[in-house]
Motif scaffolding. Sequence first.
Motif, PDB file in Angstrom:
ATOM      1  N   TRP A  40      27.303  46.034  60.246  1.00  0.00           N
ATOM      2  CA  TRP A  40      27.064  44.886  61.119  1.00  0.00           C
ATOM      3  C   TRP A  40      25.954  45.166  62.122  1.00  0.00           C
ATOM      4  O   TRP A  40      25.161  44.268  62.440  1.00  0.00           O
ATOM      5  CB  TRP A  40      28.356  44.480  61.832  1.00  0.00           C
ATOM      6  CG  TRP A  40      29.191  43.591  60.968  1.00  0.00           C
ATOM      7  CD1 TRP A  40      30.240  43.952  60.174  1.00  0.00           C
ATOM      8  CD2 TRP A  40      29.012  42.181  60.774  1.00  0.00           C
ATOM      9  NE1 TRP A  40      30.741  42.863  59.501  1.00  0.00           N
ATOM     10  CE2 TRP A  40      30.011  41.755  59.848  1.00  0.00           C
ATOM     11  CE3 TRP A  40      28.131  41.241  61.281  1.00  0.00           C
ATOM     12  CZ2 TRP A  40      30.133  40.438  59.444  1.00  0.00           C
ATOM     13  CZ3 TRP A  40      28.252  39.912  60.873  1.00  0.00           C
ATOM     14  CH2 TRP A  40      29.238  39.524  59.966  1.00  0.00           C
ATOM     15  N   GLU A  41      25.850  46.376  62.615  1.00  0.00           N
ATOM     16  CA  GLU A  41      24.757  46.710  63.539  1.00  0.00           C
ATOM     17  C   GLU A  41      23.409  46.529  62.846  1.00  0.00           C
ATOM     18  O   GLU A  41      22.486  45.924  63.402  1.00  0.00           O
ATOM     19  CB  GLU A  41      24.912  48.150  64.043  1.00  0.00           C
ATOM     20  CG  GLU A  41      26.044  48.345  65.038  1.00  0.00           C
ATOM     21  CD  GLU A  41      26.214  49.800  65.455  1.00  0.00           C
ATOM     22  OE1 GLU A  41      25.374  50.638  65.030  1.00  0.00           O
ATOM     23  OE2 GLU A  41      27.155  50.104  66.204  1.00  0.00           O
ATOM     24  N   GLY A  42      23.298  47.076  61.626  1.00  0.00           N
ATOM     25  CA  GLY A  42      22.044  46.923  60.886  1.00  0.00           C
ATOM     26  C   GLY A  42      21.736  45.473  60.566  1.00  0.00           C
ATOM     27  O   GLY A  42      20.584  45.022  60.691  1.00  0.00           O
ATOM     28  N   SER A  43      22.750  44.720  60.165  1.00  0.00           N
ATOM     29  CA  SER A  43      22.545  43.314  59.802  1.00  0.00           C
ATOM     30  C   SER A  43      22.147  42.480  61.013  1.00  0.00           C
ATOM     31  O   SER A  43      21.338  41.542  60.894  1.00  0.00           O
ATOM     32  CB  SER A  43      23.811  42.743  59.157  1.00  0.00           C
ATOM     33  OG  SER A  43      24.107  43.421  57.955  1.00  0.00           O
ATOM     34  N   LEU A  44      22.680  42.804  62.174  1.00  0.00           N
ATOM     35  CA  LEU A  44      22.307  42.062  63.387  1.00  0.00           C
ATOM     36  C   LEU A  44      20.870  42.362  63.797  1.00  0.00           C
ATOM     37  O   LEU A  44      20.196  41.487  64.370  1.00  0.00           O
ATOM     38  CB  LEU A  44      23.275  42.395  64.526  1.00  0.00           C
ATOM     39  CG  LEU A  44      24.698  41.832  64.351  1.00  0.00           C
ATOM     40  CD1 LEU A  44      25.604  42.311  65.483  1.00  0.00           C
ATOM     41  CD2 LEU A  44      24.676  40.307  64.299  1.00  0.00           C
ATOM     42  N   ILE A  45      20.393  43.577  63.519  1.00  0.00           N
ATOM     43  CA  ILE A  45      18.975  43.876  63.756  1.00  0.00           C
ATOM     44  C   ILE A  45      18.108  42.969  62.883  1.00  0.00           C
ATOM     45  O   ILE A  45      17.139  42.364  63.349  1.00  0.00           O
ATOM     46  CB  ILE A  45      18.682  45.364  63.453  1.00  0.00           C
ATOM     47  CG1 ILE A  45      19.307  46.256  64.520  1.00  0.00           C
ATOM     48  CG2 ILE A  45      17.168  45.612  63.392  1.00  0.00           C
ATOM     49  CD1 ILE A  45      19.227  47.744  64.211  1.00  0.00           C
ATOM     50  N   THR A  46      18.469  42.870  61.604  1.00  0.00           N
ATOM     51  CA  THR A  46      17.718  41.999  60.684  1.00  0.00           C
ATOM     52  C   THR A  46      17.817  40.544  61.121  1.00  0.00           C
ATOM     53  O   THR A  46      16.818  39.805  61.075  1.00  0.00           O
ATOM     54  CB  THR A  46      18.260  42.144  59.257  1.00  0.00           C
ATOM     55  OG1 THR A  46      18.272  43.519  58.895  1.00  0.00           O
ATOM     56  CG2 THR A  46      17.402  41.376  58.276  1.00  0.00           C
ATOM     57  N   LEU A  47      18.998  40.115  61.536  1.00  0.00           N
ATOM     58  CA  LEU A  47      19.184  38.739  62.006  1.00  0.00           C
ATOM     59  C   LEU A  47      18.292  38.455  63.209  1.00  0.00           C
ATOM     60  O   LEU A  47      17.728  37.355  63.317  1.00  0.00           O
ATOM     61  CB  LEU A  47      20.651  38.501  62.366  1.00  0.00           C
ATOM     62  CG  LEU A  47      20.998  37.130  62.948  1.00  0.00           C
ATOM     63  CD1 LEU A  47      20.637  36.022  61.968  1.00  0.00           C
ATOM     64  CD2 LEU A  47      22.479  37.060  63.300  1.00  0.00           C
ATOM     65  N   GLY A  52      23.447  42.394  47.512  1.00  0.00           N
ATOM     66  CA  GLY A  52      22.803  43.040  48.649  1.00  0.00           C
ATOM     67  C   GLY A  52      23.754  43.573  49.700  1.00  0.00           C
ATOM     68  O   GLY A  52      23.764  44.777  50.012  1.00  0.00           O
ATOM     69  N   HIS A  53      24.571  42.696  50.272  1.00  0.00           N
ATOM     70  CA  HIS A  53      25.451  43.124  51.372  1.00  0.00           C
ATOM     71  C   HIS A  53      26.519  44.122  50.930  1.00  0.00           C
ATOM     72  O   HIS A  53      26.753  45.124  51.625  1.00  0.00           O
ATOM     73  CB  HIS A  53      26.087  41.897  52.035  1.00  0.00           C
ATOM     74  CG  HIS A  53      25.103  41.046  52.786  1.00  0.00           C
ATOM     75  ND1 HIS A  53      23.928  41.540  53.298  1.00  0.00           N
ATOM     76  CD2 HIS A  53      25.131  39.721  53.132  1.00  0.00           C
ATOM     77  CE1 HIS A  53      23.264  40.568  53.910  1.00  0.00           C
ATOM     78  NE2 HIS A  53      23.969  39.458  53.821  1.00  0.00           N
ATOM     79  N   PRO A  54      27.205  43.899  49.792  1.00  0.00           N
ATOM     80  CA  PRO A  54      28.165  44.920  49.363  1.00  0.00           C
ATOM     81  C   PRO A  54      27.520  46.289  49.148  1.00  0.00           C
ATOM     82  O   PRO A  54      28.070  47.324  49.551  1.00  0.00           O
ATOM     83  CB  PRO A  54      28.721  44.357  48.054  1.00  0.00           C
ATOM     84  CG  PRO A  54      28.542  42.880  48.169  1.00  0.00           C
ATOM     85  CD  PRO A  54      27.267  42.707  48.920  1.00  0.00           C
ATOM     86  N   LEU A  55      26.323  46.309  48.525  1.00  0.00           N
ATOM     87  CA  LEU A  55      25.653  47.582  48.281  1.00  0.00           C
ATOM     88  C   LEU A  55      25.281  48.284  49.582  1.00  0.00           C
ATOM     89  O   LEU A  55      25.352  49.516  49.678  1.00  0.00           O
ATOM     90  CB  LEU A  55      24.412  47.368  47.416  1.00  0.00           C
ATOM     91  CG  LEU A  55      24.649  47.190  45.919  1.00  0.00           C
ATOM     92  CD1 LEU A  55      23.346  46.864  45.201  1.00  0.00           C
ATOM     93  CD2 LEU A  55      25.275  48.445  45.321  1.00  0.00           C
ATOM     94  N   GLY A  95      20.644  48.102  48.942  1.00  0.00           N
ATOM     95  CA  GLY A  95      21.251  47.161  49.881  1.00  0.00           C
ATOM     96  C   GLY A  95      20.243  46.380  50.698  1.00  0.00           C
ATOM     97  O   GLY A  95      20.598  45.385  51.348  1.00  0.00           O
ATOM     98  N   LEU A  96      18.969  46.810  50.677  1.00  0.00           N
ATOM     99  CA  LEU A  96      17.935  46.066  51.407  1.00  0.00           C
ATOM    100  C   LEU A  96      17.778  44.646  50.879  1.00  0.00           C
ATOM    101  O   LEU A  96      17.270  43.774  51.583  1.00  0.00           O
ATOM    102  CB  LEU A  96      16.584  46.782  51.295  1.00  0.00           C
ATOM    103  CG  LEU A  96      16.254  47.874  52.319  1.00  0.00           C
ATOM    104  CD1 LEU A  96      14.817  48.300  52.170  1.00  0.00           C
ATOM    105  CD2 LEU A  96      16.506  47.392  53.732  1.00  0.00           C
ATOM    106  N   ILE A  97      18.194  44.409  49.626  1.00  0.00           N
ATOM    107  CA  ILE A  97      18.064  43.065  49.046  1.00  0.00           C
ATOM    108  C   ILE A  97      18.743  42.028  49.946  1.00  0.00           C
ATOM    109  O   ILE A  97      18.208  40.939  50.192  1.00  0.00           O
ATOM    110  CB  ILE A  97      18.671  43.032  47.629  1.00  0.00           C
ATOM    111  CG1 ILE A  97      17.829  43.886  46.677  1.00  0.00           C
ATOM    112  CG2 ILE A  97      18.784  41.600  47.106  1.00  0.00           C
ATOM    113  CD1 ILE A  97      18.448  44.068  45.306  1.00  0.00           C
ATOM    114  N   GLY A  98      19.935  42.354  50.447  1.00  0.00           N
ATOM    115  CA  GLY A  98      20.644  41.429  51.326  1.00  0.00           C
ATOM    116  C   GLY A  98      19.929  41.215  52.645  1.00  0.00           C
ATOM    117  O   GLY A  98      19.847  40.091  53.154  1.00  0.00           O
ATOM    118  N   GLN A  99      19.364  42.299  53.208  1.00  0.00           N
ATOM    119  CA  GLN A  99      18.655  42.186  54.488  1.00  0.00           C
ATOM    120  C   GLN A  99      17.362  41.380  54.320  1.00  0.00           C
ATOM    121  O   GLN A  99      17.011  40.570  55.186  1.00  0.00           O
ATOM    122  CB  GLN A  99      18.347  43.585  55.030  1.00  0.00           C
ATOM    123  CG  GLN A  99      19.569  44.472  55.206  1.00  0.00           C
ATOM    124  CD  GLN A  99      20.590  43.862  56.145  1.00  0.00           C
ATOM    125  OE1 GLN A  99      20.309  43.602  57.307  1.00  0.00           O
ATOM    126  NE2 GLN A  99      21.796  43.625  55.637  1.00  0.00           N
TER     127      GLN A  99
END
Length: 608
Positions: free
Chosen positions: A408-415, A535-538, A559-563
């Motif tokens: 979630w920390e990484g995904s929020l950076i991308t968001l 992406g996100h599961p990976l 997993g970068l595909i999801g980001q």
Amino acid sequence: MKRLVGIIIIIGLIASSFILIDRYKIESENRDVELIMDYALLEEEGQQHLLSELKEAGITSLAIEFLSLSDLKKSEKIGYYWGREVSFLNDLVADLESFADNNLYISGERRMLKELKLLFDQKVEEGELNLRDNLLVLSNFSEEVIDEEIYLDQDIIAEAKKLDLNLIPRLSYGISPLELENKLKELENLVSIIFKGDRVVGYPDQIDQVAYVLKDQKVSLGMIEPFIGHQRGISTLGEKMEFEVFRVHSGDIREFERLGIDRSIDRYFRAVNERNVRGLYLKPFLEEEDTLSFVSGLSERLKGGRYRLERANAFRPIYRNALFEVLISLALLAPLYLILARFHNKLRILIFLVPLAALAVYLLLGPRILLEAIALGGAIVYPLFTLAYLIDKVKGGYTIAKAYRLFWEGSLITLAGGLLLFSLLSNLGYILQIYHFRGVKVSFLLPLIFGLIYYLNLFYGGWRELSVSVNGFLEKHLLWRDLFIGLILAFGGLIYLTRTGNYPIIAASGVEIRIRDLLEKLFVIRPRFKTFLIGHPLLLIGVGLSLRDKKYLWVLLLGLIGQITILNTFSHLHTPLRVSLIRTFIELIIGSTIGILVLKLLDNAKIK
């Protein structure tokens, strides 16, 4: 330096919040949707007698066309013939008035002929029109006169006025701006127009004059979505009209018959709810009952979504501020400094070339292209920033809770990068798709390429070691196994690229469409397969495995595909902010749930 970059990003997000809040307001306030029925098709299907029932079902407007003499002849309202077609009668009937070869003879009801004479009087010199009883004679006309759209059926106008239906004229390319102005003046209380054909009136040299006419008449422009039917000159005209434009969704009758009523309603509602369309151009089904069911069902669906069935209105301009644009631009590009340092310390100096490059783009291509270039840079940088952040953080022992938190920390950076990009390009030109954000395919591919280079550099311990390994690989004899793996990777990359962007090259299969429909019914806003299933599961699995052993860092790269898709979601600038946020969080929640389940299965299997 990391702290400074973090401060720049926070300041940029604060600046972007003012733009994002204003955009959310204008999208929430503009809830008026216009249901426009094509009258010509309604008449063609013999369903014009349904007008009063269609009004009760929710229709707000009629799209009407100026008819040509050939149109009137097809509908049996007039007849006509050229003199040369009947001149042989001159020799057969002695007392018959001679027929001149180049005269056009029009027969019909006298009221109709009088109306036509008045219309042609505005176009020809005195003495070239002659009305006799039930015959109108046109002299010295070219043959193109029979295809010129000149007549507006007054009976339709009267019926529309009685039912309180708005009229929207459909005009074709080929008339002058002055003729356009005269035609618009024939209609009272006209507020909008939708051009027909593959180009707008005035294209390519008279668009300025057409824009002036429409603005002077206070007429807004209905712009058909470009993937439905691109009209040459429409973007330039919309820009010249200062974005007094509303988006229109339409389709082919045969397609709607194939889709059926329910799926056609879904399609139209999706256009309004997910693409900021405010004009729905409707066409009748083959059966009267289906036409009525479709219109009433669509009306109820729109009302259930808190939309109002009224005239479509253009969006008001979004608040913009030059200082905010500078702060957001800095926030989008600030992580580049850290990324360059990760590749090589000496590369950090390249960050100082960014202002020079920005100045060159500004001077050569203009401010809009500069902002697009910065946004594209952010779309490439932020997934890499997330990758570098996670690689730094995967240490200190494994727990599912820790893996979940880091995901979630990484995904929020991308968001954060997605919101910065979205705010930087949030203006009416992009919302209306008058402007198009370039580089969607590039933003899908480059983060993966740079991410792979970064991972390999990390894996081999430096550029020198990586170079030696690459040279050794290139000198190696090619095996069938290597060729097979290469072909699989190339095919996967092709599928990945061709299924991305606004206009995917490879269309979805029938099974995939049915699954999409199911997901849309479950979540209202459909999540994307490659994001929540791959992406996100990976990414979460990669974080979990890498906390155990750094040899699994390569899974983070997949997993970068999801980001990347998060950034892509916010690159669809015509999509409402609310929809992009909801879609992103649905994908993150489902994808992380799948990732946790897989990690638990791996824990039970004692994967180390």
